[in-house]
Write a protein that holds these residues in place. Structure first.
Motif, PDB file in Angstrom:
ATOM      1  N   ALA A  10       2.865  10.557  -3.479  1.00 17.73           N
ATOM      2  CA  ALA A  10       1.839   9.649  -3.003  1.00 17.73           C
ATOM      3  C   ALA A  10       0.712   9.450  -4.012  1.00 17.73           C
ATOM      4  O   ALA A  10      -0.223   8.710  -3.737  1.00 17.73           O
ATOM      5  N   SER A  11       0.798  10.072  -5.178  1.00 20.69           N
ATOM      6  CA  SER A  11      -0.287   9.916  -6.156  1.00 20.69           C
ATOM      7  C   SER A  11      -0.328   8.467  -6.646  1.00 20.69           C
ATOM      8  O   SER A  11       0.688   7.790  -6.683  1.00 20.69           O
ATOM      9  N   PRO A  12      -1.523   7.969  -6.981  1.00 18.72           N
ATOM     10  CA  PRO A  12      -1.650   6.550  -7.324  1.00 18.72           C
ATOM     11  C   PRO A  12      -0.882   6.178  -8.589  1.00 18.72           C
ATOM     12  O   PRO A  12      -0.636   7.022  -9.453  1.00 18.72           O
ATOM     13  N   VAL A  13      -0.515   4.924  -8.668  1.00 20.75           N
ATOM     14  CA  VAL A  13       0.174   4.384  -9.838  1.00 20.75           C
ATOM     15  C   VAL A  13      -0.715   3.314 -10.466  1.00 20.75           C
ATOM     16  O   VAL A  13      -1.076   2.324  -9.816  1.00 20.75           O
ATOM     17  N   ILE A  14      -1.077   3.534 -11.734  1.00 20.93           N
ATOM     18  CA  ILE A  14      -1.850   2.554 -12.491  1.00 20.93           C
ATOM     19  C   ILE A  14      -0.887   1.470 -12.974  1.00 20.93           C
ATOM     20  O   ILE A  14       0.087   1.771 -13.662  1.00 20.93           O
TER      21      ILE A  14
ATOM     22  N   ASP B 172       5.235  -4.940  -6.636  1.00 23.99           N
ATOM     23  CA  ASP B 172       6.486  -4.635  -5.920  1.00 23.99           C
ATOM     24  C   ASP B 172       7.010  -3.248  -6.284  1.00 23.99           C
ATOM     25  O   ASP B 172       7.708  -2.616  -5.488  1.00 23.99           O
ATOM     26  N   SER B 173       6.722  -2.795  -7.504  1.00 22.28           N
ATOM     27  CA  SER B 173       7.235  -1.492  -7.950  1.00 22.28           C
ATOM     28  C   SER B 173       6.268  -0.363  -7.672  1.00 22.28           C
ATOM     29  O   SER B 173       6.484   0.757  -8.116  1.00 22.28           O
ATOM     30  N   GLY B 174       5.182  -0.646  -6.968  1.00 26.43           N
ATOM     31  CA  GLY B 174       4.335   0.443  -6.494  1.00 26.43           C
ATOM     32  C   GLY B 174       2.990   0.608  -7.166  1.00 26.43           C
ATOM     33  O   GLY B 174       2.293   1.589  -6.895  1.00 26.43           O
ATOM     34  N   ALA B 175       2.589  -0.325  -8.026  1.00 25.30           N
ATOM     35  CA  ALA B 175       1.262  -0.200  -8.650  1.00 25.30           C
ATOM     36  C   ALA B 175       0.174  -0.337  -7.586  1.00 25.30           C
ATOM     37  O   ALA B 175       0.237  -1.216  -6.735  1.00 25.30           O
ATOM     38  N   ASP B 176      -0.824   0.548  -7.642  1.00 18.57           N
ATOM     39  CA  ASP B 176      -1.913   0.504  -6.664  1.00 18.57           C
ATOM     40  C   ASP B 176      -3.025  -0.439  -7.080  1.00 18.57           C
ATOM     41  O   ASP B 176      -3.811  -0.898  -6.250  1.00 18.57           O
TER      42      ASP B 176
END
Lengths: 245, 245
Positions: free
Chosen positions: A5-9, A77-81
């Motif tokens: 669940a850690s953020p994605v830059i 779409d690939s999860g960038a926050d």
């Protein structure tokens, strides 16, 4: 994985690709981590095929907007926050991109003006960038909003700056530094307290020069803004401490 | 966009993040392009949260395989045409990853042995890497298959190499270079013709050292393999010409 669940830059790059590599390097160096697992995750979409932003703005060339939107959507779409765009000229085209994605797209221009105002109240700032970035006035407007004064770059100097940017894109950083040196000297003589390297290629060349006044690299400011955002999303991470400078 | 069909290089990184930034920089520098639009597109998933590969191999720590598979699938789902993994130790775990994706995952180890054999037939090669990479024998096997001889790294030297890798991960490249210097000197005295920097952190430190024998950087070899793959997918691109070295 506990850290799923850690953020994605999200990094929307490729404009140009060397600047994208450099931006990610700066992000890693700015992160106060001593082991891999303390670094935030990042997703980088590097699309050098996006039409030239300066040509589009100055000469009505192919629009970069479809490519920017495509890239931003891929990242989302690939999860960038959230999304950082380490390209100054691309900031002329970010409003339509923001309308097409639900995640925030950071503003490197405003972040730079804010950082300068904190360090140099009422100071005189010169902007180096593509002709498109300079003429568009996006930095000038951001500077004025933050109470900063502008030092003009003359037309002949702008030609040298544009040639330096092209030299970095062609892989010749030392040639770019040669082209840039007299411009920096002239701006310092005309009273610039700070010089903004407002094109992601320019700091790569400026590293090879002695700069008397403060050289501000917006992509370094953007890296800091990314880490601030990660910290706000994960208040208990190791990034909560003071950032490495 | 007319270039929508151009290949996308997938990079499964973050192991460590500085090495990933360095790998992408090498890829950009190795590309014979003079403008942004001639560079291939790339998608980089940098996941430093993947458990330490060396710890998993040596001490039975958390497996990196789920994280590697997750990353490879993200890259494939987002359009990567093939995947490069700029981490030597991760190559111990790539077979289960290859089983889970339909796109090719390049082999940096074999590409390095092949490049060495082309340049130095029957030459004596020393491998620097994490203890896991060294003990696993993946490089040794690849070297033997290509007719190369190995120069052993002693246990005390391995400790210095491991400390140098940790120093780069912690951002202290100069300290890493200090740790590495006596190891390189000893290996050259013992007859190594070539030294393989078999951990993506090591070339970052070796740049600061004088190395008499050939220092081979597998991540540079991998960058070349990526460009070869792009050329095979786009025979009419500008990349068809000789690569910049």
């Amino acid at each position: 994985m506990s850290e799923r669940a850690s953020p994605v830059i999200g990094i929307l790059g490729g404009m140009g690709p060397a600047a994208t590599a450099d931006f990610y390097r700066k992000l890693v160096l700015a992160t106060p981590a001593v082991r891999d697992q303390e670094h935030p995750r990042a997703l980088i979409w590097s699309d050098p095929s996006i039409p030239d932003r300066a040509s589009a703005y100055l000469h009505g060339g192919a629009s970069p907007i479809p490519g920017l939107i495509d890239g931003a959507r891929r990242l989302e779409d690939s999860g960038a926050d959230f999304i950082a765009v380490p390209c100054n000229t691309a900031h002329l085209y970010l409003e339509p991109v923001r309308e097409q994605v639900d995640v925030p797209v950071l503003d490197m221009i405003d972040a730079t003006a804010r950082a300068l105002a904190l360090r140099h109240e009422r100071s005189r700032v010169a902007l180096l960038g593509t002709a498109a970035t300079v003429r568009s006035g996006i930095y000038r407007t951001a500077f004025e909003c933050r109470g900063l004064l502008s030092v003009e770059v003359h037309a002949a100097e702008q030609q040298l700056v544009s040639a330096a940017i092209a030299a970095v894109k062609a892989g010749d950083v030392l040639r770019a530094a040669e082209l840039l040196a007299p411009v920096l000297e002239a701006l310092e003589r005309r009273g610039a307290d700070a010089i903004v390297g407002g094109c992601t290629e320019l700091p790569l060349a400026a590293e090879h020069l002695m700069v008397g006044s403060t050289f501000v690299d917006p992509s370094t400011v953007l890296a800091g803004a990314c880490l601030d955002r990660v910290r706000s999303l994960t208040p208990d991470s190791v990034l909560k401490g003071p950032l490495a400078s």
